[in-house]
Design an enzyme around this catalytic site. Structure first.
Site, PDB file in Angstrom:
ATOM      1  N   ASP A  80      -1.759 -10.420   9.053  1.00  0.00           N
ATOM      2  CA  ASP A  80      -0.902 -10.765   7.915  1.00  0.00           C
ATOM      3  C   ASP A  80       0.552 -10.882   8.342  1.00  0.00           C
ATOM      4  O   ASP A  80       1.282 -11.755   7.868  1.00  0.00           O
ATOM      5  CB  ASP A  80      -1.026  -9.691   6.823  1.00  0.00           C
ATOM      6  CG  ASP A  80      -2.311  -9.823   6.041  1.00  0.00           C
ATOM      7  OD1 ASP A  80      -3.092 -10.743   6.339  1.00  0.00           O
ATOM      8  OD2 ASP A  80      -2.553  -8.995   5.144  1.00  0.00           O
ATOM      9  N   TYR A  83       1.028 -14.219  10.039  1.00  0.00           N
ATOM     10  CA  TYR A  83       0.941 -15.306   9.055  1.00  0.00           C
ATOM     11  C   TYR A  83       2.219 -15.375   8.213  1.00  0.00           C
ATOM     12  O   TYR A  83       2.808 -16.454   8.033  1.00  0.00           O
ATOM     13  CB  TYR A  83      -0.269 -15.088   8.136  1.00  0.00           C
ATOM     14  CG  TYR A  83      -0.403 -16.135   7.058  1.00  0.00           C
ATOM     15  CD1 TYR A  83      -1.066 -17.336   7.299  1.00  0.00           C
ATOM     16  CD2 TYR A  83       0.137 -15.926   5.792  1.00  0.00           C
ATOM     17  CE1 TYR A  83      -1.183 -18.306   6.305  1.00  0.00           C
ATOM     18  CE2 TYR A  83       0.026 -16.883   4.796  1.00  0.00           C
ATOM     19  CZ  TYR A  83      -0.638 -18.077   5.053  1.00  0.00           C
ATOM     20  OH  TYR A  83      -0.736 -19.029   4.071  1.00  0.00           O
ATOM     21  N   ASP A  84       2.655 -14.212   7.721  1.00  0.00           N
ATOM     22  CA  ASP A  84       3.869 -14.184   6.899  1.00  0.00           C
ATOM     23  C   ASP A  84       5.093 -14.592   7.701  1.00  0.00           C
ATOM     24  O   ASP A  84       6.038 -15.175   7.163  1.00  0.00           O
ATOM     25  CB  ASP A  84       4.075 -12.788   6.301  1.00  0.00           C
ATOM     26  CG  ASP A  84       3.021 -12.461   5.248  1.00  0.00           C
ATOM     27  OD1 ASP A  84       2.472 -13.412   4.660  1.00  0.00           O
ATOM     28  OD2 ASP A  84       2.751 -11.279   5.020  1.00  0.00           O
ATOM     29  N   SER A 128       0.470 -16.175  -6.861  1.00  0.00           N
ATOM     30  CA  SER A 128       0.393 -15.287  -5.713  1.00  0.00           C
ATOM     31  C   SER A 128       1.457 -14.207  -5.887  1.00  0.00           C
ATOM     32  O   SER A 128       2.006 -14.045  -6.976  1.00  0.00           O
ATOM     33  CB  SER A 128       0.612 -16.086  -4.425  1.00  0.00           C
ATOM     34  OG  SER A 128       0.477 -15.267  -3.304  1.00  0.00           O
ATOM     35  N   LYS A 166      -3.473  -2.564  -3.244  1.00  0.00           N
ATOM     36  CA  LYS A 166      -3.776  -3.989  -3.076  1.00  0.00           C
ATOM     37  C   LYS A 166      -5.080  -4.094  -2.287  1.00  0.00           C
ATOM     38  O   LYS A 166      -5.104  -3.946  -1.068  1.00  0.00           O
ATOM     39  CB  LYS A 166      -2.637  -4.701  -2.340  1.00  0.00           C
ATOM     40  CG  LYS A 166      -2.751  -6.216  -2.332  1.00  0.00           C
ATOM     41  CD  LYS A 166      -1.496  -6.843  -1.735  1.00  0.00           C
ATOM     42  CE  LYS A 166      -1.522  -8.359  -1.863  1.00  0.00           C
ATOM     43  NZ  LYS A 166      -2.613  -8.991  -1.115  1.00  0.00           N
ATOM     44  N   GLU A 224      -9.886  -8.443  -8.520  1.00  0.00           N
ATOM     45  CA  GLU A 224     -10.267  -8.641  -7.120  1.00  0.00           C
ATOM     46  C   GLU A 224     -11.713  -8.205  -6.924  1.00  0.00           C
ATOM     47  O   GLU A 224     -12.089  -7.094  -7.317  1.00  0.00           O
ATOM     48  CB  GLU A 224      -9.349  -7.811  -6.216  1.00  0.00           C
ATOM     49  CG  GLU A 224      -9.338  -8.224  -4.788  1.00  0.00           C
ATOM     50  CD  GLU A 224      -8.352  -9.348  -4.487  1.00  0.00           C
ATOM     51  OE1 GLU A 224      -8.276  -9.782  -3.326  1.00  0.00           O
ATOM     52  OE2 GLU A 224      -7.658  -9.822  -5.425  1.00  0.00           O
ATOM     53  N   LYS A 388       3.446  -4.635   2.110  1.00  0.00           N
ATOM     54  CA  LYS A 388       2.357  -4.601   3.083  1.00  0.00           C
ATOM     55  C   LYS A 388       2.712  -3.673   4.233  1.00  0.00           C
ATOM     56  O   LYS A 388       3.840  -3.715   4.742  1.00  0.00           O
ATOM     57  CB  LYS A 388       2.055  -6.004   3.603  1.00  0.00           C
ATOM     58  CG  LYS A 388       1.451  -6.916   2.539  1.00  0.00           C
ATOM     59  CD  LYS A 388       0.828  -8.131   3.169  1.00  0.00           C
ATOM     60  CE  LYS A 388       0.050  -8.946   2.145  1.00  0.00           C
ATOM     61  NZ  LYS A 388      -0.647 -10.078   2.763  1.00  0.00           N
ATOM     62  N   CYS A 479      15.436   1.593  24.309  1.00  0.00           N
ATOM     63  CA  CYS A 479      14.040   1.382  23.947  1.00  0.00           C
ATOM     64  C   CYS A 479      13.989   0.448  22.750  1.00  0.00           C
ATOM     65  O   CYS A 479      14.656   0.670  21.740  1.00  0.00           O
ATOM     66  CB  CYS A 479      13.372   2.718  23.605  1.00  0.00           C
ATOM     67  SG  CYS A 479      11.658   2.531  23.084  1.00  0.00           S
TER      68      CYS A 479
END
Length: 729
Positions: A80, A83-84, A128, A166, A224, A388, A479
């Site tokens: 995800d 994709y995002d 969406s 979700k 869903e 997310k 780092c």
């Protein structure tokens, strides 16, 4: 004759004798050099736009390909996050070049065009959700809501939110006409969905076929379709016993079942047919909204079921449950953003153990009136957002590198690793993509590596435990792994140190113990430890007195002076002296967070490097707001004023600008306190107006070099008294 007829007559005359056409205007001859520059600029601009258009087309094609694989083929080719990231890159290009946007851009659509013969148009578009992986963006989400609702982003009424899990399944919309179940449609592209009525009837055993409460109107229930991990595991065990291949993952199973043509499946042999098992499957539908299909219901927001008793999202969820549907059993009403953050933290720890695969958290404004004011964009509501979780990562040992050959003959290197649990699954192998990838990362067997697994995507090795790189213009290495335990540990130690929040009892051993039991993922979690008192008491060596003393020290630290809080934030280039300068110029962190770069650079004692670091920090971070939400002082108060120096008489260091660097035997804070009492102006950056640099052990190399460049007097710790005596004469 009036002006207009006269003008017409003259124009006709000019046209008839050709003078208007033949009239020559004076010629301007453009110098060749300017003409070349102008032509070059036009070509460069056209070249940039052409390149941008090509990039847009490439990104759009890649996004659509991944969307088709996900929605129509139930395949997750990338995570995800990846994709995002593609969508964000396309959206950024569209904002940069608004005149050359693609008409069919995936940034303005929902899902993907469905396939099949049984397609129906959604009367009310299925939207969406906007996604975020950042709490900073959640903070901005609330600020935007406040501005729309109250025309300002602070000092406003509290906005309540509902947090829902979700679920990672298939979106569905159920139509009930006059109380009777009529049709089930998939989301499709939001405008057109596929008819999956038969499949839903067969697989969702708990589906209400009638809802007597609404026999007088048409309604839609949206939710869903999911299958629990327990049911999925039981089904795969049964398939293994029968010699059939197991299903890949829960979402793929649900998506596959919804795409089946049941009439074709009936004709196949029982053992080969999915129809032979479809009746045995028991899916769940997690319902999240109730819509009225009235003549005025053209958008999801204005179709929301609203009555005097249905005026909040929580009341809608209760109504769905009373009708026989199953809303999210974990949905929680949060009275402010702090409670939202606590919900996110809880499920980040517990999502791996939950019986359903999760895709994040949905955060919705609870008040329906507010929802209607906020309204919606082309493809998403403004009153909701999906948070997310980043792909779960773990650190383990790379034992060896092997290869696997795919059906096309492609050879992919695979890392054989010590088993590590990610998203509830034990991972012992992870892809390394290709051999160039291995070389670029510098990965070798025997080293500790970072393994990532997002949802059901194939686990992959994304780097070494710690990789270091020097920032531009600097020689020191840092780092770059934000989740590096050593980096986080260092942040916690700095935050609780005596010159910062000074929390007694939070030393190295205690912080390490809290990290091991996942009680610390941010410094803000320190102020939430009171909620985990029972967990603390279970730790080895922790008794009531030790626990209560620590919690009391944490509570006391909330009232530290503002300069201490600024120092504790760990802003690059900002030490104790610079923190004091900031508090002298700004009364609160709210004010500091909204200041522009120019205002900061105008503060003489900051300098361009420090002012730029402060500006960028407050543009990119909202940690201060999270600390404010848990009760930490973020304003200059009467209880902790900035130290005012006596103006009576001439102090020996009055008018002297001094920089302090290094470690001191009596402690740096005491040295600075003494200098301030003697009238010094302490700054953090060496400049042309610096009078002295007070140096302890291990001073900063860059500062010492700067002293030499500007020929500034260096004073050692044992020379301070001599300096003061000399200036007093």
């Amino acid at each position: 004759m009036s002006m207009l007829p006269r003008l017409i007559t003259r124009t006709r005359h000019a046209l008839s004798n050709g003078s208007l056409i033949q009239h020559q205007t004076p010629t301007f001859r453009c110098p060749p050099s300017m003409l070349r520059r102008f032509s070059s600029a036009k070509i460069d601009a056209r070249s940039e736009e052409t390149k941008a258009l090509d990039n847009m087309k490439t990104l759009a094609a890649e996004i659509k390909r991944h969307s088709d694989a996900y929605y129509n083929q139930a395949k997750s080719e990338i995570s995800d996050v990846e994709y995002d990231s593609l969508v964000d890159r396309l959206r950024s290009l569209e904002q940069q070049y608004p005149l050359i946007q693609l008409t069919d851009s995936p940034t303005r659509s929902v899902g993907i065009q469905p396939r099949g013969d049984h397609l129906y148009k959604h009367k009310i578009q299925m939207l969406s959700l906007d996604n975020t992986y950042s709490r900073d963006e959640l903070f901005q989400f609330e600020q935007r809501n406040r501005k729309i609702l109250f025309n300002r982003d602070h000092d406003t009424p509290t906005i309540e939110y509902v947090c829902e899990l979700k679920y990672d399944g298939i979106a569905v919309s159920l139509l009930y006409e006059k109380g009777e179940f009529k049709r089930a449609l998939s989301r499709g592209d939001g405008l057109i969905g596929e008819d999956i009525t038969k499949n839903v009837r067969l697989t969702v055993k708990s589906l209400p076929l009638s809802i007597p409460e609404y026999r007088d109107r048409d309604v839609e229930i949206r939710g869903e379709l999911v299958i629990s991990k327990r049911k999925f595991a039981e089904m795969n065990e049964g398939r293994k016993r029968e010699g059939l291949p197991p299903f890949k993952n829960p979402r793929n199973l649900v998506a596959g079942l919804m795409r089946l043509d049941l009439e074709d499946e009936k004709k196949k042999k029982a053992k080969e047919s999915s129809y032979s098992i479809i009746g045995q499957i028991d899916l769940d539908m997690i319902s999240y909204t109730l819509l009225f299909r009235d003549a005025s219901s053209t958008t999801e927001t204005n179709a929301m079921a609203t009555t005097p008793t249905l005026n909040t999202h929580t009341s809608r969820l209760s109504q769905l449950e009373s009708m026989g549907f199953q809303p999210d059993p974990q949905s929680t009403l949060c009275h402010d953003l702090t409670q939202v953050y606590a919900f996110l933290d809880k499920w980040e720890r517990e999502r791996g153990e939950y019986d359903w695969t999760l895709d994040g958290i949905v955060i919705k404004v609870n008040d329906i009136g507010y929802q209607r004011i906020l309204s919606e964009k082309v493809n998403a509501p403004r009153w909701a957002i999906a948070y997310k979780y980043s792909a779960e990562r773990g650190i383990t040992m790379l034992k060896s590198i092997t290869s696997q050959v795919g059906r096309t003959g492609k050879v992919t290197p695979v890392g054989e690793i010590e088993p590590v649990i990610l998203n509830g699954a034990t991972i012992s192998r992870a892809t390394l993509n290709n051999f160039d990838y291995i070389i670029n990362l510098g990965i070798r067997p025997g080293e500790k590596v970072i393994v990532e697994r997002g949802g059901e995507v194939i686990p992959k090795i994304v780097g070494l435990q710690c990789t270091t790189t020097p920032p531009e213009g600097k020689v020191d290495h840092y780092c770059t792994n934000v989740d590096c335990p050593n980096t986080l540990f260092g942040r916690y130690l700095h935050f609780v140190s005596k010159t910062a929040m000074d929390i007694e009892g939070l030393g190295e051993k205690t912080i390490s113990a809290l990290q091991k039991v996942d009680l610390l993922s941010s410094v803000v979690d320190i102020y939430r430890l009171r909620e985990h008192r029972e967990t603390l008491l279970k730790l080895e060596g922790w008794k009531d007195k030790k626990t209560d003393n620590l919690l009391a020290a944490i509570e006391e630290s909330k009232n530290r002076p503002l300069e201490r809080v600024i120092h504790a934030l760990g802003i690059p280039e900002v030490g104790e002296a610079t923190a004091a300068v900031l508090v002298q110029n700004f009364s609160s962190l709210q004010e500091l967070s909204t200041v522009d770069r120019q205002t900061l650079s105008n503060i003489e004692s900051l300098g361009p490097v420090v002012s730029d670091a402060v500006y960028r920090y407050f543009q990119e971070n909202h940690l201060w707001k999270e600390l404010e939400d848990v009760g930490v002082t973020t304003k200059r108060t009467g209880d902790h004023p900035i130290r005012k120096r006596s103006t009576g008489g001439q102090l020996p260091l009055s008018g002297k600008t001094i920089v302090v660097t290094g470690k001191f035997s009596q402690g740096r804070e005491k040295v600075e306190e003494r200098l301030l009492d003697l009238g010094a102006k302490l700054v953090g950056t060496i400049g042309k107006k610096t009078d002295y640099v007070i140096v302890g052990e291990k001073p900063g190399t860059s500062k010492m070099n700067r002293c030499q460049e500007l020929n500034i007097t260096i004073v050692r710790e044992d020379e301070i008294d001599h300096l003061i005596s000399r200036l007093e004469k």
